[in-house]
Design a protein around this motif. Structure first.
Motif, PDB file in Angstrom:
ATOM      1  N   GLY A  98     -12.646 -25.697   2.866  1.00  0.00           N
ATOM      2  CA  GLY A  98     -14.065 -25.566   3.136  1.00  0.00           C
ATOM      3  C   GLY A  98     -14.406 -24.234   3.772  1.00  0.00           C
ATOM      4  N   ALA A  99     -13.571 -23.802   4.727  1.00  0.00           N
ATOM      5  CA  ALA A  99     -13.807 -22.509   5.368  1.00  0.00           C
ATOM      6  C   ALA A  99     -13.734 -21.375   4.349  1.00  0.00           C
ATOM      7  N   ASP A 100     -12.767 -21.474   3.423  1.00  0.00           N
ATOM      8  CA  ASP A 100     -12.576 -20.417   2.427  1.00  0.00           C
ATOM      9  C   ASP A 100     -13.626 -20.452   1.324  1.00  0.00           C
ATOM     10  N   GLN A 101     -13.885 -21.656   0.810  1.00  0.00           N
ATOM     11  CA  GLN A 101     -14.693 -21.785  -0.397  1.00  0.00           C
ATOM     12  C   GLN A 101     -16.176 -22.054  -0.136  1.00  0.00           C
ATOM     13  N   LEU A 102     -16.487 -22.668   0.990  1.00  0.00           N
ATOM     14  CA  LEU A 102     -17.883 -23.013   1.283  1.00  0.00           C
ATOM     15  C   LEU A 102     -18.498 -22.100   2.337  1.00  0.00           C
ATOM     16  N   GLY A 103     -17.642 -21.392   3.074  1.00  0.00           N
ATOM     17  CA  GLY A 103     -18.132 -20.587   4.193  1.00  0.00           C
ATOM     18  C   GLY A 103     -19.146 -19.534   3.804  1.00  0.00           C
ATOM     19  N   GLY A 104     -19.065 -19.034   2.573  1.00  0.00           N
ATOM     20  CA  GLY A 104     -19.993 -17.992   2.134  1.00  0.00           C
ATOM     21  C   GLY A 104     -21.228 -18.508   1.432  1.00  0.00           C
ATOM     22  N   PHE A 105     -21.403 -19.825   1.377  1.00  0.00           N
ATOM     23  CA  PHE A 105     -22.578 -20.388   0.698  1.00  0.00           C
ATOM     24  C   PHE A 105     -23.836 -19.975   1.468  1.00  0.00           C
ATOM     25  N   PRO A 106     -24.820 -19.370   0.786  1.00  0.00           N
ATOM     26  CA  PRO A 106     -25.962 -18.777   1.503  1.00  0.00           C
ATOM     27  C   PRO A 106     -26.741 -19.751   2.379  1.00  0.00           C
ATOM     28  N   GLY A 234     -30.569 -30.328  -4.586  1.00  0.00           N
ATOM     29  CA  GLY A 234     -30.555 -28.981  -5.154  1.00  0.00           C
ATOM     30  C   GLY A 234     -29.441 -28.133  -4.567  1.00  0.00           C
ATOM     31  N   LEU A 235     -29.212 -28.278  -3.263  1.00  0.00           N
ATOM     32  CA  LEU A 235     -28.128 -27.532  -2.622  1.00  0.00           C
ATOM     33  C   LEU A 235     -26.767 -27.968  -3.163  1.00  0.00           C
ATOM     34  N   LEU A 236     -26.590 -29.262  -3.368  1.00  0.00           N
ATOM     35  CA  LEU A 236     -25.345 -29.746  -3.950  1.00  0.00           C
ATOM     36  C   LEU A 236     -25.122 -29.165  -5.339  1.00  0.00           C
ATOM     37  N   GLU A 237     -26.180 -29.135  -6.124  1.00  0.00           N
ATOM     38  CA  GLU A 237     -26.065 -28.593  -7.476  1.00  0.00           C
ATOM     39  C   GLU A 237     -25.712 -27.110  -7.438  1.00  0.00           C
ATOM     40  N   SER A 238     -26.364 -26.368  -6.567  1.00  0.00           N
ATOM     41  CA  SER A 238     -26.075 -24.935  -6.451  1.00  0.00           C
ATOM     42  C   SER A 238     -24.641 -24.692  -6.004  1.00  0.00           C
ATOM     43  N   LEU A 239     -24.187 -25.488  -5.050  1.00  0.00           N
ATOM     44  CA  LEU A 239     -22.822 -25.330  -4.569  1.00  0.00           C
ATOM     45  C   LEU A 239     -21.822 -25.683  -5.662  1.00  0.00           C
ATOM     46  N   GLY A 240     -22.106 -26.723  -6.427  1.00  0.00           N
ATOM     47  CA  GLY A 240     -21.226 -27.088  -7.524  1.00  0.00           C
ATOM     48  C   GLY A 240     -21.102 -25.982  -8.550  1.00  0.00           C
ATOM     49  N   HIS A 241     -22.231 -25.348  -8.887  1.00  0.00           N
ATOM     50  CA  HIS A 241     -22.207 -24.235  -9.833  1.00  0.00           C
ATOM     51  C   HIS A 241     -21.389 -23.061  -9.269  1.00  0.00           C
ATOM     52  N   ARG A 242     -21.536 -22.836  -7.978  1.00  0.00           N
ATOM     53  CA  ARG A 242     -20.799 -21.726  -7.337  1.00  0.00           C
ATOM     54  C   ARG A 242     -19.289 -21.960  -7.419  1.00  0.00           C
TER      55      ARG A 242
END
Length: 245
Positions: A98-106, A234-242
């Motif tokens: 999570g720190a590596d992959q989600l930490g940069g989510f805007p 919407g945030l879940l969808e955006s994160l999934g696409h990322r």
């Protein structure tokens, strides 16, 4: 968007995000270093949050994995390591991921805020595995790790209410698998042996159970107002696409 609709929309996004973690090379390599087969790791990493319980208890909670397959995986895991230790390791790896992959989510801070409101609103009655994971202490307090933990909890919440809804519909776990999109292929993958029941008569009950699961999960999503529910899905969808890039 109603709470039930939000829960239905979130289901796919949560599953995709947690699948990205479970299928990541680092996670799979770490499981091998623990001396566990993929099956033993799958069973103990998820159910190990319950502690040192009997395989029959694990089978009852996981429900959709054949009891014999659960026993095989659980007993193999016990020989290598305490399942509770596997679960703690799994949570630690989830937080690192999570720190590596989600930490940069805007919009990570907002995602954490909304997910936290939902998890705080969950009634844990009848959801022992969700309750066990929510009680696990956080090994990492960074935003990315916190987000990963909350999304994992929401995914376990959905899996838990799905079990309740399937049983309320009168279906057995095997019947629900057979009536689902993966049918007999899914049953084989989860360790169930044939002969299998015909799917046709079961589909209507499965559809009813999915509506019930949306309703049960939606009780927690009622913590958000309509605009927040739209925002969260919407945030879940955006994160999934990322993560899929």
């Amino acid at each position: 968007m109603t709470p039930e609709q939000a829960a239905a929309h979130a289901r796919t996004g949560l599953a995709a995000i947690l699948r990205a973690f479970s299928e990541s090379p680092r996670t799979l390599q770490g499981a091998r270093l623990l001396g566990l087969s993929g099956w033993a790791y799958h069973v103990s990493a998820r159910a190990g949050a319950l502690g040192e319980v009997r395989s029959e208890t694990v089978a009852a909670v996981l429900a959709f994995i054949a009891p014999e397959a659960v026993t095989d995986g659980w007993e193999a895991a016990v020989k290598a390591s305490a399942p509770s230790e596997v679960a703690r390791w799994h949570l630690g790896e989830l937080c690192k991921w999570g720190a590596d992959q989600l930490g940069g989510f805007p919009r990570l801070t907002r995602l954490i805020d909304l997910a936290g409101q939902i998890t705080d609103h969950v009634d844990t009655a009848g959801l022992p595995l969700y309750a066990a994971w929510r009680a696990m202490p956080a090994p990492d307090g960074t935003p990315g790790a916190r987000a990963a933990m909350l999304l994992h909890q929401l995914h376990e919440h959905r899996l838990g209410v799905h079990v309740l809804a399937v049983r309320a519909s009168g279906l057995t776990p095997l019947e629900a698998i057979i009536a689902g999109p993966e049918g007999e292929t899914g049953a084989v993958a989860l360790g169930w042996q044939g002969p299998y029941p015909p799917a046709g008569p079961l589909i209507r009950r499965l559809m009813w159970s999915e509506a019930v699961a949306d309703s049960l999960a939606g009780q927690a999503y009622a913590a958000l107002d309509q605009s927040e529910r739209i925002e969260f899905t919407g945030l879940l969808e955006s994160l999934g696409h990322r993560l899929a890039r």
